[in-house]
Motif scaffolding. Structure first.
Motif, short mmCIF file in Angstrom:
data_model
loop_
_atom_site.label_atom_id
_atom_site.label_comp_id
_atom_site.label_asym_id
_atom_site.label_seq_id
_atom_site.Cartn_x
_atom_site.Cartn_y
_atom_site.Cartn_z
N MET A 1 10.12 12.13 -10.19
CA MET A 1 10.17 11.24 -9.04
C MET A 1 10.17 9.79 -9.49
SD MET A 1 7.32 10.50 -6.21
CE MET A 1 6.39 9.89 -7.59
N ASN A 2 10.90 8.98 -8.76
CA ASN A 2 10.97 7.56 -9.02
C ASN A 2 9.81 6.87 -8.27
OD1 ASN A 2 11.82 4.95 -9.28
ND2 ASN A 2 13.97 5.46 -8.97
N PRO A 3 8.91 6.14 -8.97
CA PRO A 3 7.76 5.55 -8.28
C PRO A 3 8.17 4.69 -7.08
CG PRO A 3 7.54 5.29 -10.63
CD PRO A 3 8.88 5.90 -10.40
N GLU A 4 9.25 3.93 -7.24
CA GLU A 4 9.68 3.06 -6.14
C GLU A 4 10.03 3.83 -4.87
OE1 GLU A 4 11.42 1.45 -9.18
OE2 GLU A 4 9.46 0.45 -9.16
N PHE A 5 10.40 5.10 -5.06
CA PHE A 5 10.73 5.92 -3.90
C PHE A 5 9.55 5.95 -2.92
CE2 PHE A 5 9.91 10.18 -2.16
CZ PHE A 5 10.88 10.20 -1.18
N LEU A 6 8.33 5.97 -3.47
CA LEU A 6 7.14 6.07 -2.62
C LEU A 6 7.04 4.92 -1.63
CD1 LEU A 6 4.35 7.33 -5.03
CD2 LEU A 6 5.60 8.61 -3.30
N LEU A 7 7.61 3.78 -1.99
CA LEU A 7 7.57 2.63 -1.07
C LEU A 7 8.19 2.99 0.28
CD1 LEU A 7 8.60 -0.26 -3.48
CD2 LEU A 7 6.32 0.26 -2.62
N THR A 8 9.17 3.89 0.23
CA THR A 8 9.83 4.36 1.45
C THR A 8 8.82 4.90 2.46
OG1 THR A 8 11.58 5.07 -0.04
CG2 THR A 8 11.71 5.88 2.20
N LEU A 9 7.71 5.42 1.96
CA LEU A 9 6.76 6.14 2.81
C LEU A 9 5.61 5.24 3.29
CD1 LEU A 9 6.64 9.36 0.64
CD2 LEU A 9 8.17 8.84 2.53
N PHE A 10 5.61 3.98 2.84
CA PHE A 10 4.56 3.08 3.29
C PHE A 10 5.14 2.03 4.23
CE2 PHE A 10 2.63 5.02 -0.38
CZ PHE A 10 1.31 5.16 0.02
N SER A 11 4.24 1.34 4.92
CA SER A 11 4.66 0.40 5.95
C SER A 11 4.02 -0.96 5.71
CB SER A 11 4.25 0.97 7.31
OG SER A 11 3.99 -0.05 8.22
N LYS A 12 4.67 -1.98 6.25
CA LYS A 12 4.14 -3.33 6.10
C LYS A 12 3.11 -3.63 7.20
CE LYS A 12 5.94 -7.96 5.17
NZ LYS A 12 5.64 -8.77 6.32
N GLN A 13 3.21 -2.89 8.32
CA GLN A 13 2.30 -3.14 9.45
C GLN A 13 1.15 -2.13 9.50
OE1 GLN A 13 5.78 -2.91 10.13
NE2 GLN A 13 5.95 -5.14 9.95
N GLN A 14 1.44 -0.88 9.15
CA GLN A 14 0.46 0.18 9.38
C GLN A 14 -0.16 0.63 8.05
OE1 GLN A 14 2.22 4.00 10.41
NE2 GLN A 14 0.56 4.46 11.83
N PRO A 15 -1.43 0.34 7.84
CA PRO A 15 -2.06 0.84 6.61
C PRO A 15 -2.01 2.38 6.60
CG PRO A 15 -3.50 -0.72 7.74
CD PRO A 15 -2.40 -0.37 8.69
N ARG A 16 -1.61 2.95 5.46
CA ARG A 16 -1.47 4.41 5.42
C ARG A 16 -2.32 5.02 4.31
NH1 ARG A 16 5.03 5.03 6.84
NH2 ARG A 16 4.79 4.25 8.96
N ARG A 17 -2.81 6.21 4.61
CA ARG A 17 -3.67 6.91 3.65
C ARG A 17 -2.83 7.59 2.58
NH1 ARG A 17 -8.50 6.94 6.52
NH2 ARG A 17 -7.83 6.67 8.67
N SER A 18 -3.14 7.29 1.32
CA SER A 18 -2.32 7.85 0.24
C SER A 18 -2.46 9.37 0.16
CB SER A 18 -2.69 7.21 -1.09
OG SER A 18 -4.01 7.55 -1.44
N HIS A 19 -3.67 9.88 0.46
CA HIS A 19 -3.84 11.34 0.31
C HIS A 19 -3.07 12.10 1.38
CE1 HIS A 19 -6.64 12.54 3.55
NE2 HIS A 19 -7.08 11.31 3.47
N VAL A 20 -2.88 11.47 2.53
CA VAL A 20 -2.08 12.11 3.59
C VAL A 20 -0.63 12.24 3.13
CG1 VAL A 20 -1.08 11.74 5.88
CG2 VAL A 20 -3.54 11.39 5.51
N ILE A 21 -0.12 11.17 2.56
CA ILE A 21 1.28 11.18 2.12
C ILE A 21 1.48 12.21 1.00
CG2 ILE A 21 3.04 9.76 0.96
CD1 ILE A 21 2.03 7.42 2.68
N PHE A 22 0.50 12.28 0.11
CA PHE A 22 0.57 13.29 -0.95
C PHE A 22 0.61 14.70 -0.35
CE2 PHE A 22 -1.50 16.16 -4.04
CZ PHE A 22 -0.61 16.01 -5.10
N ALA A 23 -0.30 14.95 0.59
CA ALA A 23 -0.38 16.28 1.21
C ALA A 23 0.93 16.63 1.91
CB ALA A 23 -1.55 16.34 2.19
N LEU A 24 1.54 15.66 2.56
CA LEU A 24 2.80 15.91 3.27
C LEU A 24 3.90 16.27 2.28
CD1 LEU A 24 2.79 13.01 5.89
CD2 LEU A 24 2.54 15.45 6.37
N LEU A 25 4.02 15.49 1.21
CA LEU A 25 5.07 15.76 0.22
C LEU A 25 4.90 17.13 -0.40
CD1 LEU A 25 5.28 12.27 -1.53
CD2 LEU A 25 6.99 13.29 -0.03
N LYS A 26 3.64 17.51 -0.60
CA LYS A 26 3.33 18.80 -1.24
C LYS A 26 3.38 19.97 -0.27
CE LYS A 26 1.24 19.65 -4.81
NZ LYS A 26 1.72 20.23 -6.07
#
Lengths: 352, 479
Positions: A1-26
């Motif tokens: 995986m390309n680390p920059e790809f993860l930026l796609t899943l974060f937002s500038k307005q809404q703080p997001r939980r990293s463990h949630v994003i991990f769980a979703l991808l997995k």
């Protein structure tokens, strides 16, 4: 995986939980991860990277933080910086982002893809009556599936049918897409090409090519569903994988009973489940289903809605806290609170 | 009792050969006679044929312990290619259900490849205790010494495992072991009444022309590599020390030489790796830029040159890597490009794999965690921790290990810097003497004509410009 790809899943307005994003991808199904997946509008990314390792993911996050693309607002919560937002846009510009996420989840394309490549090699070698070749690597399960599938095929028709189906499908694609996809196939005296040996955008990596392929094979599966019947060897190969059932059987049973009007406590009793489990089943169903397919009115009465509307005044649903509305130790209260948040989210996100 | 005629007939039937390569028959006969065997045969000398033959000559399952996943999968593919279906690779990529199914039907397989980590698991070991083992083979047996104490502790368990399996017929195979290493290896196993049979074929590969050059800086080295890759015809491998370097050099060479070059390393997925191997085999690819830890499984016999852009870990590994050249018996060339300080990369690798005294102390005192010292080092320390060794004893062990590895690296550097001869240095490492002038040192002495390479091989066209209808037609033999 390309680390920059993860930026796609974060937002500038809404703080997001990293463990949630991990769980979703997995594709890790926990009620909370799925709820937050809905809040982040990331449910479509569910199960994109089942092989992702925690170390790799955390390392990538660290890298993005060091790069000042991501900032941590509180432990575990991340926000895109201005720089990160630019990087996100640039990434989207230069790289491939999946277009067919919802269908990919349904078709389980990620499982079908390697199976297809194997079978394609087998059919190609068979067409030359060649038995002496190096098979592509496959897990034992894959090999057994292919063996059984191959045994069942009418060998007089196999090559012709396989060829014609692929030919008809490729003809539906843009010329360049069809050329690239076919060039990646392995077969008799055909080694196939890797992404960097084809004329693809300069910035692409193997990860982009992986995502691109997932979309193409999703398109193939959609094509098969629409145009081809059960006797077709490709359809029979896909039968090994099959479509994902929307919900696990137990959840579906709870949901069906609830839809039929049974009280959650009764469902729990007849099914010998904890009430909390049944509630979880219903919440998950609500998260995934369109707003008009879930019986919200059975639980969210007008009175309840009015009370919530009065107490939960923050326009940002992420900021709602259960303690604001909690009145007793009854677990039904949390269920109502969460369901209300899901209902409001769906309305806000325009699902109705 | 199996006689000569049976052996000969089996060879013909399964492999189509009329005669053995040196050492093969001797080792097979020793195993049939009840001896344990240590076979030191040069790379490409047909080691795998020995255990394959054993599988056909007597009943039971041949168990082959193999260090690398990629190597294991290549071997299975090669067996499949030869028409052998009763073969399986047991490794960490399998899910629990698959593993369970295989273990329950273990006796149905004639050949089982397995990683040392997997074999150390109690449930796995028990499954092997229940079946009849034809021969217990440790392939690349030198790794038992060179990898074991550093980052594959499970290798150290192999002698115990062999014992717990009831000391079945044992075969150690390697291409690279000094006499001291051979004795060390043999001493680790309990053979009961069996005797050791040792077959040592010279490590020398007389058809490989050796050449070294010392350059002054990175840019010169890059330019020199470009020149050589451009000049030498035929298929080649360039060895580098990192994935990143493999990628960037492959790109550079592609543009600078016009040849078809690809990077080949552990970061590739299975399909990508398969495609490159097949392209290389079919001469659709001219040069592969590879990391040394990878690609032990390549079985292409007409590789004409191997160029080391970085040093190998030691001369044993160097020998192994250049041994991929000229397996068809025709001339080939092995070139080492060196600049002062290149050894630092290898030194870093030594540092990275061995824990320091402070790490050892801190880890056992629990003031340092796995996170602090790295997963590999932690695994090693966990292993030694379970064996009730004192902290100073463990520190001593690693100190000794460091001395050995640094001394081996120094010998590699001496080879790179040699101004007089190469072959005697290389073979001297294996305790052999050499006299040959099929070598040269320095840029001024390099002359391609001296290598006397065979005629330029067939070059197959690339597939990159085909349209999808042509591809489909070719794939399925239709028009």
């Amino acid at each position: 995986m390309n680390p920059e790809f993860l930026l796609t899943l974060f937002s500038k307005q809404q703080p997001r939980r990293s463990h949630v994003i991990f769980a979703l991808l997995k594709q890790q199904t926990t009620g909370s991860a799925e709820y937050w997946g809905l809040r982040y509008q990331l449910l479509d990314w569910f199960g994109l990277l089942p092989q992702l390792r925690k170390n790799e993911y955390e390392h990538a996050l660290q890298q993005l933080q060091q790069n000042k693309d991501l900032e941590q607002t509180e432990p575990g919560l991340y926000l895109l910086t201005d720089k990160g937002a630019k990087a996100q846009a640039q990434y989207a510009n230069e790289h491939y982002l999946p277009q067919q996420n919802a269908s990919r989840i349904q078709y389980q394309t990620g499982i079908f893809m390697p199976l297809f490549l194997q079978a394609n090699q087998v059919v190609s070698e068979w067409s030359y009556h060649n038995r002496q070749y190096y098979p592509m690597q496959a897990s034992l399960k894959q090999r057994q599936s292919i063996k059984q599938w191959f045994k069942k095929q009418d060998k007089t028709q196999l090559v012709g049918n396989w060829f014609e189906t692929l030919q008809a499908f490729l003809a539906t694609l843009p010329e360049k897409t069809a050329n690239t996809l076919a060039a990646s196939w392995v077969g008799h005296e055909t080694a196939g090409l890797n992404y960097d040996q084809m004329h693809l955008p300069e910035a692409w990596t193997d990860f982009d090519f992986y995502l691109w392929q997932l979309d193409q094979y999703t398109a193939l599966l959609a094509y098969l569903e629409k145009h081809v019947t059960i006797e077709n060897p490709l359809v029979q190969l896909y039968a090994v994988v099959g479509k994902r059932t929307q919900f696990p059987a137990s959840m579906q049973t709870s949901f069906d009973a609830a839809k039929a009007g049974q009280a959650l406590t009764d469902i729990a009793q007849t099914r010998q489940l904890k009430l909390g489990t049944v509630q979880e089943h219903l919440l998950t169903a609500a998260i995934w289903l369109p707003i008009d397919q879930f019986p919200y009115e059975q639980y969210l009465t007008d009175d309840l809605k009015a009370t919530f509307a009065q107490k939960l005044t923050d326009p940002d649903i992420d900021a709602w806290r259960f303690k604001t509305v909690r009145e007793s130790a009854d677990i039904q209260e949390f269920f109502n609170f969460r369901l209300y948040a899901i209902w409001q989210t769906k309305r806000e996100q325009g699902y109705d | 009792m199996i006689n000569q005629t049976d052996i000969q007939a089996t060879l013909k039937q399964h492999f189509g050969f009329d005669s053995f390569r040196p050492g093969q028959r001797e080792i097979i006969e020793a195993l049939l006679h009840g001896d344990a065997a240590l076979g030191m045969l040069p790379t490409g000398g047909g080691k795998s044929l020995i255990y394959q033959m054993m599988g056909y000559l007597r009943p039971g399952t041949v168990v082959i312990v193999t260090p690398l996943l990629s190597l294991m999968q290549d071997q299975v593919a090669r067996f499949n290619y030869l028409g052998e279906k009763s073969v399986i690779a047991l490794n960490s990529t399998m899910d629990a259900q698959e593993k369970f199914t295989i273990l329950a039907h273990l006796n149905q397989y004639r050949f089982v490849f397995i990683s040392p980590e997997m074999l150390s698991q109690q449930s796995v070991l028990q499954a092997f205790q229940r079946i009849q083992i034809n021969t217990f083979v440790i392939d690349e047996a030198h790794t038992l010494l060179s990898w074991g104490p550093d980052f594959r502790p499970d290798y150290l368990e192999l002698p115990r495992i062999h014992h717990e399996l009831g000391a079945p017929s044992l075969l150690l195979l390697t291409a690279t072991a000094t006499p001291a290493m051979q004795e060390d290896l043999k001493g680790r196993f309990d053979l009961g009444a069996a005797q050791w049979f040792t077959y040592t074929e010279s490590s020398d590969r007389p058809n490989i022309y050796l050449h070294t050059e010392e350059l002054t800086n990175q840019e010169d080295k890059r330019q020199r590599l470009q020149f050589l890759v451009h000049q030498i015809p035929g298929a080649g491998i360039v060895y580098v020390s990192s994935r990143k370097m493999a990628n960037s050099l492959a790109e550079f060479l592609r543009h600078a030489t016009g040849k078809r070059v690809a990077a080949y390393h552990g970061g590739l997925d299975n399909v990508a790796r398969y495609r490159l191997q097949q392209q290389f085999m079919e001469n659709q690819l001219d040069v592969i830029v590879a990391t040394s830890a990878f690609g032990m499984g390549i079985d292409k016999d007409d590789i004409r040159f191997v160029i080391h852009y970085h040093l190998s870990q030691d001369l044993a590994n160097y020998m192994q890597e250049i041994g991929r050249a000229g397996r068809d018996g025709q001339n080939a060339v092995a070139i080492l490009l060196y600049i002062k300080g290149d050894e630092r990369i290898q030194q870093h690798l030594i540092d990275a794999s061995l824990p320091t005294d402070a790490m050892i102390e801190g880890y056992y005192a629990k003031t340092l965690s796995q996170r602090d010292i790295g997963e590999e080092r932690a695994r090693l320390l966990d292993y030694y921790g379970q064996h009730n060794l004192s902290v100073p004893a463990i520190q001593q062990l690693f100190a000794e290990r460091r001395v050995v590895r640094e001394a081996d690296l120094a010998k590699m550097v001496r080879y790179a810097q040699s101004r007089s001869t190469l072959r005697p240095l290389l073979l001297g490492y294996f305790g052999e003497k050499a006299t040959s002038d099929f070598e040269s040192i320095g840029m001024a002495k390099w002359e391609l004509s001296a290598v006397e390479l065979p005629e330029r091989p067939r070059v197959a066209p690339s597939e990159s410009k085909m349209d999808w209808t042509t591809i489909l037609t070719k794939l399925f033999k239709l028009s």
